[in-house]
Design a protein around this motif. Structure first.
Motif, PDB file in Angstrom:
ATOM      1  N   ARG A  38       0.824  -1.201   0.000  1.00 45.87           N
ATOM      2  CA  ARG A  38       0.000   0.000   0.000  1.00 45.87           C
ATOM      3  C   ARG A  38       0.861   1.255   0.000  1.00 45.87           C
ATOM      4  NH1 ARG A  38      -5.184  -1.028  -1.571  1.00 45.87           N
ATOM      5  NH2 ARG A  38      -5.906  -2.969  -0.601  1.00 45.87           N
ATOM      6  N   TYR A  39       0.261   2.377  -0.389  1.00 48.85           N
ATOM      7  CA  TYR A  39       1.003   3.634  -0.465  1.00 48.85           C
ATOM      8  C   TYR A  39       1.363   4.152   0.914  1.00 48.85           C
ATOM      9  CZ  TYR A  39       2.184   8.475  -1.470  1.00 48.85           C
ATOM     10  OH  TYR A  39       2.843   9.675  -1.533  1.00 48.85           O
ATOM     11  N   PHE A 226      -0.193   8.687  -8.845  1.00 50.76           N
ATOM     12  CA  PHE A 226      -1.011   7.516  -9.135  1.00 50.76           C
ATOM     13  C   PHE A 226      -1.007   6.546  -7.954  1.00 50.76           C
ATOM     14  CE2 PHE A 226      -1.510   3.419 -11.692  1.00 50.76           C
ATOM     15  CZ  PHE A 226      -2.894   3.513 -11.715  1.00 50.76           C
ATOM     16  N   GLU A 229      -3.324   7.918  -5.311  1.00 46.96           N
ATOM     17  CA  GLU A 229      -4.730   7.780  -5.728  1.00 46.96           C
ATOM     18  C   GLU A 229      -5.217   6.337  -5.565  1.00 46.96           C
ATOM     19  OE1 GLU A 229      -4.802   9.003  -9.767  1.00 46.96           O
ATOM     20  OE2 GLU A 229      -4.082  11.038  -9.338  1.00 46.96           O
ATOM     21  N   SER A 230      -4.378   5.402  -5.917  1.00 47.17           N
ATOM     22  CA  SER A 230      -4.788   3.996  -5.920  1.00 47.17           C
ATOM     23  C   SER A 230      -4.385   3.266  -4.648  1.00 47.17           C
ATOM     24  CB  SER A 230      -4.192   3.276  -7.135  1.00 47.17           C
ATOM     25  OG  SER A 230      -2.799   3.470  -7.218  1.00 47.17           O
ATOM     26  N   ASP A 231      -3.683   3.956  -3.733  1.00 45.47           N
ATOM     27  CA  ASP A 231      -3.209   3.376  -2.480  1.00 45.47           C
ATOM     28  C   ASP A 231      -2.433   2.083  -2.735  1.00 45.47           C
ATOM     29  OD1 ASP A 231      -2.716   3.089   0.193  1.00 45.47           O
ATOM     30  OD2 ASP A 231      -4.652   2.189   0.673  1.00 45.47           O
ATOM     31  N   LEU A 237       3.891  -0.435  -8.743  1.00 42.47           N
ATOM     32  CA  LEU A 237       3.326   0.059 -10.005  1.00 42.47           C
ATOM     33  C   LEU A 237       4.379   0.033 -11.106  1.00 42.47           C
ATOM     34  CD1 LEU A 237       1.336   3.092  -8.586  1.00 42.47           C
ATOM     35  CD2 LEU A 237       0.406   0.910  -9.350  1.00 42.47           C
ATOM     36  N   GLN A 271      -0.936   2.127 -17.895  1.00 42.97           N
ATOM     37  CA  GLN A 271      -0.961   3.573 -17.681  1.00 42.97           C
ATOM     38  C   GLN A 271       0.018   4.283 -18.618  1.00 42.97           C
ATOM     39  OE1 GLN A 271      -2.953   5.350 -15.415  1.00 42.97           O
ATOM     40  NE2 GLN A 271      -4.034   3.377 -15.262  1.00 42.97           N
TER      41      GLN A 271
END
Length: 398
Positions: A38-39, A226, A229-231, A237, A271
């Protein structure tokens, strides 16, 4: 195997806090995060154990406020293993201890060769803990029973370990050392945000030229946005090496970017528009980043002999003295005094070299009182001796 139940509603949470309040003595606390998945560094599970109350697992995602837990145990001693890892996540939940005991930090001060929780529990209690879920994605719901068992065991034995280690600290004369270290961990302010965090990209040293650095900066920021936003952890990513590979490849079209074999990651293709837009923005930016960033940190010690021979002599005189004292105390040198602190004082010493001025310089770099008492006079003596040796005529009789 114990059947642990995750408390995931406010009513059950308040009941558990009432039970914990009625327990006795210190409270064992642990946090599970989803680092690498997770972020954020938010808590996804909070484990608490107290004698006379039992062990409880709380789901911070579904509990609206942790204020009842703070009220129930806030004035007690909280026992952690590596408190510095858990305190920031707990602080986000409004959980702040007034006293802490850190079994991992204490084990370092006692000179344990292995300071992981499993190793310390085995040494203290003769109990073997399995640690196979330490790197799991704790944001998973529902959490598997085996993971809950692992999480519960993280706190179930911690108070017994605390008592064992506290006795060793007292016997070795290190209880006061530990108390100062625990308080320093509890009160340590968060590190300030880096001015240019994108420069931490692994492999960025391969990128040459301000324009290419501007592209790297935009790609890093696009990935960061990004990820937030997407955690999702940014590296999941698109890895750092992939971003750097995209910069070095200097693609001239979106299709060319897609053809860069080293541009990998779960979001590298899905993306693609995002990454290509970032590259174009970087190439259009006029506020180009500096190619070389000035630093207030001393250069690597290997360069000191040429750049600052006096500092080199000071460091070479003081370092073995500090290392020897750490060995006498039976602890790693970095726990007695961090190498970075010693380097900074050797590179830029106070105008007057004595124990008081060296102690003030160490304190300014967050050394604790006990560390200063153990090292300041020794460092001052070493600095003076190095200056005297340098002033002696070459070839003087010994």
């Amino acid at each position: 195997m114990t059947d642990y139940v995750v408390i995931d509603n406010d009513e059950a949470f308040v009941d558990a806090c009432r039970i914990l309040s009625g327990g006795s003595g210190p409270v064992a606390v642990d946090v599970e995060r989803a680092s690498g998945f997770r972020y954020s560094q938010r808590a996804y599970l909070v484990q608490v154990f107290r004698r006379g109350a039992g062990a409880f697992l709380f789901d911070p995602i579904t509990i609206s406020s942790f204020a009842p837990l703070q009220e129930a145990i806030g004035d007690e001693e909280w026992v952690f293993h590596a408190a510095s890892q858990d305190l920031p996540s707990l602080h986000e939940l409004g959980l702040d201890p007034t006293r802490v005991f850190d079994t991992e930090l204490a084990a370092r001060l006692l000179g344990y060769e292995r300071v992981g929780l499993a190793a310390v529990v085995e040494r203290a209690l003769g109990i073997t803990l399995a640690k196979e879920h330490s790197a799991a994605d704790w944001s998973t719901r529902p959490l598997p029973a085996a993971w809950l068992e692992y999480a519960g065991l993280d706190v179930l034995h911690l108070l017994d370990v605390r008592d064992f280690i506290a006795a060793e600290l007292a016997e070795s004369g290190k209880a006061e050392f530990a108390a100062e270290e625990f308080e320093a961990v509890r009160t340590r302010a968060p590190k300030p945000a880096r001015e240019e965090p994108w420069r931490r990209l692994s492999g960025l040293h391969q990128v040459r030229g301000a324009k290419n650095l501007a592209v790297a900066r935009e790609l890093w920021q696009a990935r960061e946005d990004f990820a937030r936003e997407s955690d999702v952890s940014p590296g999941r990513l698109v890895p750092d090496r992939a971003l750097v590979a995209a910069v070095l490849a200097a693609p001239q079209s979106k299709g060319a970017l897609a053809a860069v074999s080293a541009f990998t990651g779960r979001a590298s293709r899905s993306q693609l528009d995002r990454w290509w837009a970032a590259i174009e923005r970087g190439r259009e930016r006029e506020d180009l980043p500096r190619e070389r960033v000035p630093s207030d940190t001393p250069p690597p010690p290997r360069a000191w002999a040429d750049r600052n021979p006096e500092a080199d002599a000071r460091l070479k005189a003081a370092r073995p003295i500090v290392e020897a004292r750490a060995e006498e105390l039976g602890m790693p040198t970095e726990n007695l005094l961090t190498p970075e602190t010693l380097r900074r004082v050797a590179w830029e010493p106070p105008a007057v070299i004595d124990a008081e001025s060296i102690g003030a310089a160490l304190a300014a770099r967050d050394a604790r009182r006990w560390q200063i008492e153990e090292t300041a006079q020794r460092i001052a003596d070493a600095f003076v001796e190095s200056a005297q040796a340098a002033s002696e005529p070459s070839g003087a009789a010994s």
